[in-house]
Design an enzyme around this catalytic site. Structure first.
Site, PDB file in Angstrom:
ATOM      1  N   CYS A  43      -9.537 -45.041  17.740  1.00 30.11           N
ATOM      2  CA  CYS A  43      -9.400 -44.265  16.524  1.00 30.11           C
ATOM      3  C   CYS A  43     -10.765 -44.574  17.052  1.00 30.11           C
ATOM      4  CB  CYS A  43      -9.367 -44.327  15.054  1.00 30.11           C
ATOM      5  SG  CYS A  43      -9.786 -43.055  13.940  1.00 30.11           S
ATOM      6  N   CYS A  48     -10.382 -40.815  17.608  1.00 33.58           N
ATOM      7  CA  CYS A  48     -10.129 -39.636  16.633  1.00 33.58           C
ATOM      8  C   CYS A  48     -12.333 -39.713  16.201  1.00 33.58           C
ATOM      9  CB  CYS A  48     -10.281 -39.976  14.876  1.00 33.58           C
ATOM     10  SG  CYS A  48      -8.599 -40.940  15.187  1.00 33.58           S
ATOM     11  N   LYS A  51     -14.095 -37.672  19.590  1.00 29.61           N
ATOM     12  CA  LYS A  51     -13.053 -37.059  20.060  1.00 29.61           C
ATOM     13  C   LYS A  51     -13.884 -35.990  18.828  1.00 29.61           C
ATOM     14  CE  LYS A  51      -9.791 -36.262  17.676  1.00 29.61           C
ATOM     15  NZ  LYS A  51      -8.061 -35.552  17.283  1.00 29.61           N
ATOM     16  N   TYR A 178      -1.441 -32.299  20.183  1.00 29.43           N
ATOM     17  CA  TYR A 178      -2.769 -31.922  19.808  1.00 29.43           C
ATOM     18  C   TYR A 178      -4.334 -32.425  21.101  1.00 29.43           C
ATOM     19  CZ  TYR A 178      -3.063 -36.860  18.534  1.00 29.43           C
ATOM     20  OH  TYR A 178      -2.856 -38.105  18.959  1.00 29.43           O
ATOM     21  N   GLU A 182      -7.117 -29.862  22.258  1.00 31.93           N
ATOM     22  CA  GLU A 182      -8.469 -30.237  21.441  1.00 31.93           C
ATOM     23  C   GLU A 182      -9.699 -30.734  22.581  1.00 31.93           C
ATOM     24  OE1 GLU A 182      -7.304 -32.975  17.567  1.00 31.93           O
ATOM     25  OE2 GLU A 182      -7.802 -33.825  19.082  1.00 31.93           O
ATOM     26  N   HIS A 437     -13.731 -18.279  -4.908  1.00 30.28           N
ATOM     27  CA  HIS A 437     -14.785 -16.510  -4.534  1.00 30.28           C
ATOM     28  C   HIS A 437     -15.998 -16.867  -4.220  1.00 30.28           C
ATOM     29  CE1 HIS A 437     -14.468 -12.425  -2.817  1.00 30.28           C
ATOM     30  NE2 HIS A 437     -15.818 -12.247  -3.513  1.00 30.28           N
ATOM     31  N   GLU A 442      -9.297 -19.415  -0.784  1.00 28.76           N
ATOM     32  CA  GLU A 442      -8.973 -18.329  -1.598  1.00 28.76           C
ATOM     33  C   GLU A 442      -7.788 -18.007  -1.074  1.00 28.76           C
ATOM     34  OE1 GLU A 442     -11.089 -15.291  -3.512  1.00 28.76           O
ATOM     35  OE2 GLU A 442     -12.630 -15.311  -1.763  1.00 28.76           O
TER      36      GLU A 442
END
Length: 448
Positions: A43, A48, A51, A178, A182, A437, A442
């Site tokens: 990682c 992770c 990356k 993934y 990615e 908002h 939302e």
């Protein structure tokens, strides 16, 4: 005092191993860790963290395009790959130092060696030393898989991406998971032409089909090519330095770089496990029970080496649960339900809970709600890209059993939504929440 040199010996200083070592030492255990590469594991060092930093760097390509509509005059655009690469590696080095400091602060002995098990309580280091421990924790992680084809030595994996000398102009990426998607986004945004080759007609298995379909369509619109139901016969290095991909299922492809992202294999080779009677799966993963104990009572395993869910936060939770159970007199296990996940593609995906098809198979009658919208930022920028949010609801209980989204900052939004799904909140609870908002998030409380 135990007759062993240590109460706990950990093989691997990645996310799971470091957490287990730190917490066990905090409970008073004498702990040692062996790491043959760099402290921090996949990682931090080659996964992770670097990356995600490349993903941030790649996003500036479109941000600079959009800036003009927001009044910014940027006369010159020039990308310098070595600057990004070296800055990312500098950050990785900083984090590696912090991980090492964490172990030192908790009086954990760190051996920068490869370690092999010689018995249920004994370990041999590659410098010839032998140490003993009451318990051994396997946390060596996993490694990228490579196909058995001629010329595979000309390809790279995700490990080598961070050290490329130059940014390639044409990149072929094998895989549909993934990691493949990615890096496809990263290379494309940094100026390369990207072709994804997948052996089936489906990418990102396990993610909601509607969300995945949106990623494929958006990727195609951006200029990323796909070759489905295709594979590689061989790779051949040409005289001009390019790589000729001999294909099956599609025409041959010429590339400057070929990246294989076809899965990861547990790092159990050569550790002496089978000789000790540690049961492994066909893929080489350590088989453990709900307390992370292997078939040898003194040997445990957490993280990617167990081939359960290959996510850093899962390895960390497992390492913590192991330490609390074995040394803290606080028996606990990890709840593997409703684990959120993200794909830092371009645009990114966030997902938690059941997909629509999974919910139908498991629950029967369900309701789905979607919001397909153009983010406000894209409207002013003149960008036609759309975001898609989806909520899956169990008809019988009204509980929200899944939230899936693709769009800007989707993983950031998803983390908060994952709390609601994990807590078992209902669609009525979502509806009763007043919208914040103007935000993209939302939309989660406005779907009717």
């Amino acid at each position: 005092m135990s007759d062993f040199d240590f109460d706990l010996f950990v093989l691997g200083a990645g996310s799971g191993g470091v957490r287990a070592a730190r917490i066990s030492a905090g409970h008073g255990a004498r702990v040692a860790v062996a790491e043959e590469h760099r402290v921090g594991g996949t990682c931090v060092i080659r996964g992770c963290v670097p990356k995600k930093l490349l993903v941030y760097g790649a996003h500036f390509a479109e941000d600079l395009d959009d800036a003009a509509m927001f009044g910014w005059d940027i006369p010159e655009r020039r990308f310098d790959w070595p600057v990004l690469r070296d800055n990312v590696m500098a950050e990785v080095g900083r984090l590696e130092g912090l991980y090492g400091q964490t172990l030192a602060n908790h009086d954990v002995t760190l051996f920068k060696n490869r370690a092999v098990l010689t018995g249920p309580n004994s370990i041999r280091l590659d410098d010839g030393r032998t140490v003993t421990a009451g318990k051994i924790l396997l946390a060596p992680g996993a490694r990228p898989a490579l196909p058995d084809i001629p010329g595979v030595e000309h390809a790279i994996t995700s490990n080598e991406v961070f050290h490329l000398e130059v940014m390639p102009k044409r990149v072929v990426i094998a895989g549909g998971g993934y990691i493949a998607n990615e890096f496809a986004g990263v290379f494309h945004q940094l100026g390369a032409h990207v072709t994804i080759v997948n052996r089936s007609d489906t990418i990102l298995r396990g993610y909601d089909e509607q969300i995945v379909d949106r990623l494929v369509k958006t990727s195609l619109a951006k200029g990323i090519d796909f070759r489905f139901n295709a594979g590689f016969d061989a790779l051949e290095r040409q005289d001009d330095g390019t790589i000729l991909c001999r294909m099956k299922g599609c025409d041959d492809i010429v590339a400057d770089q070929v990246l294989f992202a076809i899965g990861r294999l547990p790092n159990t080779d050569g550790l002496g496990l089978e000789e000790l009677g540690v049961k492994l799966t066909e893929r080489g993963a350590v088989v453990v029970d709900d307390q992370y104990r292997s078939t040898v009572p003194s040997i445990f395993a957490v993280g990617d080496v167990t081939d359960r869910i290959q996510l850093t936060p899962v390895a960390i939770r497992e390492g913590h649960a192991f330490a609390d159970t074995q040394f803290g007199d606080k028996p606990c296990t990890v709840d593997y339900q409703c684990i959120p996940s993200a794909v830092f593609s371009h645009p990114p995906i966030g997902s938690v809970g059941l997909t629509e098809s999974q919910a139908k198979n498991k629950l029967g009658v369900i309701r789905t709600y979607t919001s397909d919208f153009r983010p406000m930022k894209y409207v002013l920028a003149g960008r036609n890209e759309r975001a898609l949010y989806k909520i899956v609801v169990d008809e019988g209980s009204d509980k929200v059993v899944g939230v899936h989204m693709i769009g800007p900052d989707a993983p950031e939004v998803l983390q908060a939504a994952a709390i609601a799904v994990k807590a078992g909140l209902t669609k009525a609870d979502f509806d009763a929440t007043i919208a914040l908002h103007p935000t993209m998030a939302e939309e989660l409380v406005l779907m009717r």
